[in-house]
Design an enzyme around this catalytic site. Structure first.
Site, PDB file in Angstrom:
ATOM      1  N   ASP A   1      64.773  52.151   3.704  1.00 43.08           N
ATOM      2  CA  ASP A   1      64.554  51.264   4.849  1.00 43.08           C
ATOM      3  C   ASP A   1      65.856  50.505   5.111  1.00 43.08           C
ATOM      4  OD1 ASP A   1      62.744  50.002   6.754  1.00 43.08           O
ATOM      5  OD2 ASP A   1      62.575  48.316   5.403  1.00 43.08           O
ATOM      6  N   THR A   2      65.967  49.248   4.679  1.00 41.93           N
ATOM      7  CA  THR A   2      67.249  48.554   4.837  1.00 41.93           C
ATOM      8  C   THR A   2      68.319  49.177   3.940  1.00 41.93           C
ATOM      9  OG1 THR A   2      66.873  46.939   3.066  1.00 41.93           O
ATOM     10  CG2 THR A   2      66.073  46.361   5.281  1.00 41.93           C
TER      11      THR A   2
ATOM     12  N   THR B   1      67.173  48.484  -1.723  1.00 40.76           N
ATOM     13  CA  THR B   1      66.574  48.959  -2.975  1.00 40.76           C
ATOM     14  C   THR B   1      67.357  50.131  -3.538  1.00 40.76           C
ATOM     15  OG1 THR B   1      64.385  48.289  -2.192  1.00 40.76           O
ATOM     16  CG2 THR B   1      64.448  49.810  -4.058  1.00 40.76           C
ATOM     17  N   LEU B   2      67.620  51.141  -2.701  1.00 43.26           N
ATOM     18  CA  LEU B   2      68.305  52.334  -3.193  1.00 43.26           C
ATOM     19  C   LEU B   2      69.725  51.992  -3.649  1.00 43.26           C
ATOM     20  CD1 LEU B   2      67.503  55.316  -3.529  1.00 43.26           C
ATOM     21  CD2 LEU B   2      68.806  55.805  -1.456  1.00 43.26           C
TER      22      LEU B   2
ATOM     23  N   ASP C   1      60.356  56.200  -2.370  1.00 41.91           N
ATOM     24  CA  ASP C   1      59.461  56.587  -1.276  1.00 41.91           C
ATOM     25  C   ASP C   1      60.135  56.454   0.083  1.00 41.91           C
ATOM     26  OD1 ASP C   1      59.508  53.805  -1.403  1.00 41.91           O
ATOM     27  OD2 ASP C   1      57.344  53.531  -1.285  1.00 41.91           O
TER      28      ASP C   1
ATOM     29  N   ARG D   1      47.145  53.365  -0.913  1.00 42.15           N
ATOM     30  CA  ARG D   1      47.974  54.282  -1.717  1.00 42.15           C
ATOM     31  C   ARG D   1      47.261  55.613  -1.934  1.00 42.15           C
ATOM     32  NH1 ARG D   1      52.336  51.402  -3.974  1.00 42.15           N
ATOM     33  NH2 ARG D   1      51.858  49.277  -4.614  1.00 42.15           N
TER      34      ARG D   1
HETATM   35  P1  5GP Z   1      64.709  48.786   1.463  1.00 40.79           P
HETATM   36  O1  5GP Z   1      65.175  48.102   0.224  1.00 40.79           O
HETATM   37  O2  5GP Z   1      65.429  50.056   1.813  1.00 40.79           O
HETATM   38  O3  5GP Z   1      64.639  47.821   2.650  1.00 40.79           O
HETATM   39  O4  5GP Z   1      63.206  49.132   1.270  1.00 40.79           O
HETATM   40  C1  5GP Z   1      62.826  50.053   0.417  1.00 40.79           C
HETATM   41  C2  5GP Z   1      61.443  49.739  -0.098  1.00 40.79           C
HETATM   42  O5  5GP Z   1      60.705  48.941   0.817  1.00 40.79           O
HETATM   43  C3  5GP Z   1      60.688  51.027  -0.232  1.00 40.79           C
HETATM   44  O6  5GP Z   1      60.858  51.546  -1.518  1.00 40.79           O
HETATM   45  C4  5GP Z   1      59.289  50.565   0.001  1.00 40.79           C
HETATM   46  O7  5GP Z   1      58.749  50.132  -1.220  1.00 40.79           O
HETATM   47  C5  5GP Z   1      59.402  49.401   0.926  1.00 40.79           C
HETATM   48  N1  5GP Z   1      59.145  49.824   2.306  1.00 40.79           N
HETATM   49  C6  5GP Z   1      60.026  50.112   3.276  1.00 40.79           C
HETATM   50  N2  5GP Z   1      59.420  50.512   4.396  1.00 40.79           N
HETATM   51  C7  5GP Z   1      58.098  50.487   4.119  1.00 40.79           C
HETATM   52  C8  5GP Z   1      56.931  50.832   4.870  1.00 40.79           C
HETATM   53  O8  5GP Z   1      56.964  51.262   6.030  1.00 40.79           O
HETATM   54  N3  5GP Z   1      55.744  50.709   4.220  1.00 40.79           N
HETATM   55  C9  5GP Z   1      55.644  50.242   2.939  1.00 40.79           C
HETATM   56  N4  5GP Z   1      54.453  50.109   2.426  1.00 40.79           N
HETATM   57  N5  5GP Z   1      56.720  49.933   2.203  1.00 40.79           N
HETATM   58  C10 5GP Z   1      57.930  50.047   2.784  1.00 40.79           C
HETATM   59 MG    MG Z   2      59.480  51.132  -3.069  1.00 40.29          MG
END
Ligand code: 5GP
Ligand code: MG
Length: 197
Positions: free
Chosen positions: A125-126, A129-130, A122, A187
């Site tokens: 962000d950081t 996860t990806l 979805d 959601r």
């Molecule tokens: P990352 O690992 O890139 O920091 O974060 C990825 C995951 O963090 C996304 O798959 C999502 O589940 C969650 N996330 C990041 N930004 C948001 C946000 O603005 N809203 C929500 N609900 N989840 C987020």
């Molecule tokens: Mg996610």
């Protein structure tokens, strides 16, 4: 970028006061359902051209479940026949900040060896996860791994990862709706919205 009530009066479809805490602001519209579906049609065209008919579409749960469902059907309309798999990663509790750790919840799909995989999440962000998910797909012996995210927050990146296909690049706001939650709420919203404090 997103439109708010101040610049066009887009309202969040499907939102009511029911089921939220009284001290929260209602979500503010970012992208309406129609904007999302038009963007997905365009993404599906790009992906179908690049991936061809046979590949594995790996959905990162939970947030990408609606995006994956719509993307899969847009891909099918372009002749794609992906095997659809799911993997659940968690990095957020019920707060709006990442815990900094990403963990696999439950099983990781088998039979990824020598497959061409499109990883769908979805929000990028950081990037933790990806990056974690992509490394797991590579470790499973995939032939190629492409990545697709509905939303990208480039300003938030900490891990060295970019997505091959991006729906919308957005500012650093906390997003809900279209499958994406805040503490398991919102959601169900058909639109993408953001929560501001
Ligand atoms: P990352 O690992 O890139 O920091 O974060 C990825 C995951 O963090 C996304 O798959 C999502 O589940 C969650 N996330 C990041 N930004 C948001 C946000 O603005 N809203 C929500 N609900 N989840 C987020
Ligand atoms: Mg996610």
């Amino acid at each position: 970028m997103g439109r708010g009530p101040a610049d066009g009066g887009l309202t969040v479809t499907g939102f009511s006061d029911h089921g939220r805490n009284g001290d929260e602001s209602p979500p503010t519209a970012l992208f309406a359902a129609g904007d999302i579906s038009r963007r997905i049609e365009s993404l599906a065209g790009d992906i179908a051209r690049a991936m061809g008919p046979e590949f594995v579409l790996l959905c990162v749960l939970n947030g990408a479940f609606i995006f994956t469902a719509d993307l899969a059907r847009a891909l099918a309309a372009r002749g794609c026949r992906p095997r659809i798999e799911f993997a659940s990663f968690k990095s957020y509790g019920s707060a709006t900040e990442s815990s900094g750790r990403v963990r696999l919840v439950g099983e990781f799909p088998g039979n990824l060896a020598r497959q061409r995989v499109l990883l769908v999440d979805d929000i990028l962000d950081t990037g933790r996860t990806l990056l974690t998910a992509r490394m797991m797909v590579e470790d499973a012996g995939a032939e190629t791994v492409a990545t697709c995210v509905l939303l990208d927050k480039p300003a938030r990146r900490e891990a060295p990862v970019e997505a091959d296909y991006v729906g919308f690049a957005i500012d650093d706001v906390f997003v809900v709706g279209y499958g994406i939650d805040y503490a398991e709420k919102f959601r169900y919203l058909p639109d993408l919205a953001h929560i501001s404090g």
